[in-house]
Design an enzyme around this catalytic site. Structure first.
Site, PDB file in Angstrom:
ATOM      1  N   ARG A 125      -5.599  -4.592  11.873  1.00  0.00           N
ATOM      2  CA  ARG A 125      -4.434  -3.911  11.326  1.00  0.00           C
ATOM      3  C   ARG A 125      -4.564  -3.742   9.818  1.00  0.00           C
ATOM      4  NH1 ARG A 125      -0.426  -4.188   7.618  1.00  0.00           N
ATOM      5  NH2 ARG A 125      -0.109  -6.412   8.042  1.00  0.00           N
TER       6      ARG A 125
ATOM      7  N   GLU B 108       7.663  -8.541   2.928  1.00  0.00           N
ATOM      8  CA  GLU B 108       6.779  -7.755   2.070  1.00  0.00           C
ATOM      9  C   GLU B 108       7.141  -7.957   0.597  1.00  0.00           C
ATOM     10  OE1 GLU B 108       5.210  -3.123   1.730  1.00  0.00           O
ATOM     11  OE2 GLU B 108       7.219  -3.546   2.498  1.00  0.00           O
TER      12      GLU B 108
END
Length: 520
Positions: A19, A149
């Site tokens: 990923r 994030e």
């Protein structure tokens, strides 16, 4: 540094080569390649978890994910497969559920700056949206992990934003919170301090992962700080693939944890080198020669003093013994060599170091002279250097007397070879898929008459000087697998690539197939 109950000696490894690693410029894995890498990660390397894709990217991605999930289900690995999803009112959740996934890693904003500027939302609104998405995923039968994030900037600029999000999600079915140093800005001290804050602020049962990036070259040090602070899991990629400076290299994490902490992970050290080579081949991204653990030169000693110390008592070796990773130690020859370097290489080639001291000094002088000229000198060159010093170049028992290569755009290449073996000259020809392949097939036909067998070719590299013209000298290096972990590298130099390869092959024949006869 952490509350009692947080520390677990077993460290989970989530690998995200498929990923995050695919965000490396120029890297895109086909469905077949993703399946092969998945097998490598779970069956051979034995990582605990694997993140394989982002939800909704493309139809090709969906095909690749389905293939991996189907294989994982047959192997009872389905719970180890994770897919990145987004806060998008159930779109990612439906995508993951539709293709048979069981675990979703939702991406939330870990800093107020990202929340307000990128999403144009106030923090409370984002907290509520995240909580709603977690419930949607859970009700759809998925296990949920949550990425924060830009968590590193969130901790630096406004800890209350991060703590507010975590507090809001207390009681929601989140398995793990994944703390991302998205821009690679942290230092080990930062990591230790921020994790200490979190572990003292929240339930001792909370599970954190650390997801580091290497922009300042600190990612392994940061991961190690997280491990010592009691982190539950670390995210990696093979060879450190990832955008910009890349992610935490799996190979470096494993040895750092095993050699510098009391904790352990399940990853097999014996498979690390194989993983490096496979991912280099599939991705087209080669590792630096000095990359820790897996670089081509990291088990090579150049200094003669080091070779002498190793010979007398392994004085210049650390815990990173090459045998741990199915490698071997080499002693380079060049202008820094000493007599111990000569001894170490002679022992590798011939099994002993018996050579006249005066001759050894002359050989060393020749090695240093070649090193000063920046000529690559390998252990395989030693017999020829010795022969040259003794003024006896005819000691080679196998010699390529001549060869002719004929090829055209429309026909298969063909080589006619004239070979001298212990004074007997034989000639034959063969066709091949390329000029060198044709040469090797002709060579093997002759050697078969003597019941000689060539070692297997394992690597073939061609180099020319930077800025070289079409008539520049070519250095061809060929690696031969001698079995039992032994590797022989021979080189040839010529302005013609095929001739350089033939020279390298001729050297191999006189070392591995039919060594020079010893003289009394």
């Amino acid at each position: 540094m952490f509350k009692k109950g947080h520390f677990d000696s077993a460290l989970e490894v989530l690998d995200t080569t498929l990923r995050d690693g695919e965000q490396t410029p120029g890297v895109s894995f086909s469905p077949a390649e993703k399946l092969e890498i998945a097998r490598l990660l779970l069956d051979r390397l034995r990582v605990d978890r694997m993140e394989i894709a982002s939800a909704g990217v493309s139809e090709g991605e969906k095909e690749a994910v389905r293939s991996v999930l189907a294989w994982a289900e047959r192997r009872e690995h389905l719970g180890a497969i994770e897919i990145l999803g987004f806060i998008d009112n159930g779109k990612s959740v439906n995508w993951v559920r539709e293709i048979g996934g069981k675990v979703i890693n939702l991406l939330a904003k870990g800093s107020e700056q990202h929340c307000r500027i990128q999403l144009k939302k106030n923090p409370l609104r984002h907290y509520e949206d995240v909580a709603k998405e977690v419930e949607l995923a859970h009700n759809a039968g998925l296990k949920v992990n949550l990425y924060l994030e830009d968590w590193s900037n969130g901790m630096k600029s406004n800890f209350s934003y991060v703590s507010g999000l975590l507090n809001h999600l207390q009681g929601y079915p989140v398995e793990r919170f994944m703390l991302a140093d998205t821009l690679g800005i942290l230092t080990p001290d930062d990591v230790s301090r921020y994790l200490d804050w979190l572990y003292h602020s929240f339930s001792e049962n909370i599970r954190f992962d650390f997801h580091g990036h290497n922009d300042y070259g600190l990612v392994t040090a940061n991961s190690l700080a997280a491990v010592r602070a009691g982190i539950s899991g670390i995210h990696t990629t093979i060879n450190g693939l990832g955008e910009r400076a890349g992610n935490q290299p799996l190979q470096q994490l494993v040895v750092a944890v095993h050699d510098h902490t009391e904790r352990r992970c399940r990853v097999s050290e014996k498979e690390l080198q194989h993983a490096t080579e496979l991912i280099q081949s599939i991705s087209g991204k080669r590792c630096a020669w000095n990359m820790p653990v897996v670089g081509t030169d990291v088990y090579t000693q150049t200094c003669g003093v080091h070779a002498d110390g190793d010979k007398k008592g392994n004085l210049y070796m650390n815990k990173l013994m090459p045998e741990r990773f199915c490698r071997q130690r080499d002693y380079a020859l060049g202008k820094l060599s000493g007599k111990a370097s000569i001894d170490q290489n002679l022992e590798f080639i011939t099994g002993n170091t018996e050579i006249d001291p005066e001759l050894k000094s002359r050989v060393l002088s020749e090695v240093i002279r070649l090193g000063d000229r920046k000529k690559t000198v390998t252990a395989a060159d030693l017999p020829f250097i010795i022969a040259g010093v003794l003024n006896s170049p005819d000691k080679m028992r196998i010699k390529v007397e001549d060869f002719t290569s004929v090829s055209s755009y429309a026909t298969q290449p063909r080589v006619t070879l004239k070979l001298r073996v212990d004074g007997e000259i034989l000639e034959t020809s063969a066709a091949g898929d390329g000029n060198y392949d044709a040469f090797m097939k002709a060579l093997k036909k002759i050697l078969k008459e003597f019941n000689f067998k060539c070692p297997r070719l394992s690597d073939y590299q061609v180099r020319i000087p930077p800025g070289g013209r079409t008539d520049a000298l070519v250095e061809t290096s060929i690696s031969w697998n001698l079995g039992k972990g032994r590797l022989l590298v021979t080189t040839g130099i010529d302005s013609d690539q095929l001739s350089a390869a033939v020279q390298a092959t001729e050297k191999m024949l006189n070392i591995a197939v039919l060594p020079p006869e010893t003289t009394e």
